[in-house]
Structure formats: structure tokens, C-alpha cells
Scaffold this motif. Structure first.
Motif, mmCIF file in Angstrom:
data_model
loop_
_atom_site.group_PDB
_atom_site.id
_atom_site.type_symbol
_atom_site.label_atom_id
_atom_site.label_comp_id
_atom_site.label_asym_id
_atom_site.label_seq_id
_atom_site.Cartn_x
_atom_site.Cartn_y
_atom_site.Cartn_z
ATOM 1 N N LYS A 148 -18.326 15.529 23.114
ATOM 2 C CA LYS A 148 -16.721 14.392 22.825
ATOM 3 C C LYS A 148 -15.796 14.936 22.532
ATOM 4 N N THR A 149 -15.498 15.387 24.692
ATOM 5 C CA THR A 149 -14.118 16.154 25.121
ATOM 6 C C THR A 149 -13.793 13.932 25.275
ATOM 7 N N ARG A 150 -14.316 13.002 25.486
ATOM 8 C CA ARG A 150 -13.581 12.014 26.137
ATOM 9 C C ARG A 150 -14.369 10.857 25.545
ATOM 10 N N PHE A 151 -13.817 9.827 24.861
ATOM 11 C CA PHE A 151 -13.845 8.847 24.631
ATOM 12 C C PHE A 151 -15.146 8.026 25.123
ATOM 13 N N CYS A 152 -15.262 8.049 27.154
ATOM 14 C CA CYS A 152 -15.631 7.002 28.464
ATOM 15 C C CYS A 152 -17.106 7.613 27.838
ATOM 16 N N THR A 153 -17.659 8.917 27.584
ATOM 17 C CA THR A 153 -18.911 9.863 27.547
ATOM 18 C C THR A 153 -19.669 9.068 26.872
ATOM 19 N N SER A 154 -19.495 8.225 25.526
ATOM 20 C CA SER A 154 -20.171 7.340 24.507
ATOM 21 C C SER A 154 -20.336 6.302 25.660
ATOM 22 N N TYR A 155 -19.997 5.993 25.969
ATOM 23 C CA TYR A 155 -19.937 4.663 26.565
ATOM 24 C C TYR A 155 -21.069 5.196 28.626
ATOM 25 N N LEU A 156 -20.231 5.713 28.245
ATOM 26 C CA LEU A 156 -21.741 6.861 29.396
ATOM 27 C C LEU A 156 -23.139 6.581 29.259
ATOM 28 N N LYS A 157 -23.200 7.243 27.850
ATOM 29 C CA LYS A 157 -24.378 7.712 27.340
ATOM 30 C C LYS A 157 -25.456 5.958 27.260
ATOM 31 N N ILE A 158 -24.317 5.535 26.001
ATOM 32 C CA ILE A 158 -24.921 4.023 26.476
ATOM 33 C C ILE A 158 -25.656 3.507 27.364
ATOM 34 N N LYS A 159 -25.108 3.386 28.812
ATOM 35 C CA LYS A 159 -25.208 2.913 29.971
ATOM 36 C C LYS A 159 -26.533 4.058 30.187
ATOM 37 N N SER A 160 -27.006 5.331 30.066
ATOM 38 C CA SER A 160 -27.922 5.652 30.204
ATOM 39 C C SER A 160 -29.429 5.731 28.958
ATOM 40 N N ILE A 161 -28.329 5.270 28.683
ATOM 41 C CA ILE A 161 -30.000 4.750 27.156
ATOM 42 C C ILE A 161 -30.167 3.060 28.123
ATOM 43 N N TYR A 162 -29.689 2.217 28.137
ATOM 44 C CA TYR A 162 -29.985 1.063 28.516
ATOM 45 C C TYR A 162 -30.396 1.214 29.776
ATOM 46 N N LYS A 163 -30.265 1.824 31.193
ATOM 47 C CA LYS A 163 -31.126 2.242 32.228
ATOM 48 C C LYS A 163 -32.546 2.538 31.564
ATOM 49 N N GLN A 164 -32.655 3.335 30.913
ATOM 50 C CA GLN A 164 -34.065 3.620 30.511
ATOM 51 C C GLN A 164 -34.897 2.748 29.304
#
Length: 189
Positions: A148-164
Motif C-alpha cells: 500500500k505504499t503508493r496508489f498506483c499499485t492498486s491500479y496495477l493490481k486491477i490491471k493484472s487481474i484484468y489480464k487474467q
């Protein structure tokens, strides 16, 4: 093998490393004279919430200082601009984008999506059997599990879920999942 002494580390070895680093910098220093250079600054916050910033470079060729937009940086930037008429203080684009994403994440629909992605990610990685099943369905591809260090990481999480997305849907609708003990858990639903 005998390690160097305290004195050897502090004096001759340190001097040798400083000389070596200066030698590596010599070509860069020549280009600084011709083109100028930018300093990217980051700070340290103590336990008492006091900020410390260090600039360890001569100012002769500096044309720009890049930092985040914390109040202490804003003040430092204004002081630097007042001191040097050809010196500019600039906000770090990554830091600004991070704040924009933080604001976007406050939109209720987005906040709910982010929360669900974090819960899904957490559920999968907190259950070894589910994690193994996910790896099987994603052909050993991992989901991003940034902190939870940066807000961008939450969006990267969503992107990786979307890819899969298709692989995860296939897993959660598979006969293997339906028969598993995890499918009956409230958190899994």
C-alpha cells in the motif's frame, strides 16, 4: 581472509572509492557544463515527522530541481529559485500522477472496484490451495501483490487481474473449484 580494519575502511579504502566514483563522473560533469543538469530530490521523514533533505552536488551547473510537492519541498523549491535566477523547481510527474490516482480512487465506484481487487488478491494469496489452483489456470502467471505504499499499485493490481480475467473466471467456474472446500467459504463467495 582478514577483513579491513575500521581505519582502513574510513580512510584509504573510502578515499579510493571516492576517487573511483569521481573518475566515473568526469564525463558526466563535462556534459553538465555544456547542458546543465537536473537534481531529483527525495527526502527522509523522522519518527517525529520532521523532514530532512540533502543536496550533495555543486550548484554551478544545476538548472532544475525535481521533488515531490510536500510543503517542505515547496518551501525549499521557492528558496532555491530565489537564490538562483536560472534555477527551476519542478514537481515530480510520478508523484503528481500518484496523487491524481489517489483522488480517482475516492470515486465510490472506483473505490469499490479497488477494494474488491484487493480482497480477491488477498484471498487467493492467503490460501495455498487456491493459489496453486490459480497458478495452474494462469499458466504460472502471478497477480501483482504490491503493498500500500503508493496508489498506483492498486491500479496495477486491477490491471493484472484484468489480464487474467478469463483464466480466473475459468478457475472460479470450474468443476474443481465448485467441488473444493473453499467454494463454500463466505469469503470465497
Amino acid at each position: 581472509m582478514k577483513p579491513p580494519s575500521y581505519h582502513e575502511l574510513r580512510v584509504p579504502i573510502l578515499k579510493k572509492e571516492v576517487a573511483y566514483t569521481n573518475e566515473l563522473l568526469s564525463d558526466h560533469k563535462e556534459s553538465w557544463k555544456k547542458y546543465g543538469c537536473s537534481i531529483m530530490s527525495d527526502g527522509w521523514t523522522s519518527r517525529t515527522k520532521r523532514t530532512a533533505m540533502n543536496f550533495l552536488i555543486g550548484e554551478a551547473n544545476v538548472v532544475q530541481v525535481v521533488s515531490d510537492n510536500g510543503s517542505s519541498y515547496v518551501l525549499a523549491g521557492k528558496l532555491l529559485e530565489a537564490k538562483g535566477p536560472n534555477l527551476y523547481w519542478t514537481l515530480c510527474a510520478a508523484h503528481c500522477i500518484d496523487h491524481i490516482l489517489e483522488d480517482i480512487g475516492k470515486i465510490p465506484r472506483i473505490a469499490k472496484t479497488l477494494e474488491r481487487a484487493i480482497q480477491l488478491n488477498g484471498y487467493i494469496y492467503n490460501h495455498g490451495g487456491v493459489l496453486n489452483m490459480m497458478r495452474e489456470y494462469t499458466k504460472q502467471r502471478e497477480l501483482i501483490r504490491a503493498g500500500k505504499t503508493r496508489f498506483c499499485t492498486s491500479y496495477l493490481k486491477i490491471k493484472s487481474i484484468y489480464k487474467q480475467k478469463h483464466n480466473l473466471r475459468a478457475m472460479f467456474t470450474s468443476e474443481e473449484w465448485v467441488r473444493s472446500r473453499w467454494a463454500m467459504e463466505a469469503n470465497a463467495k
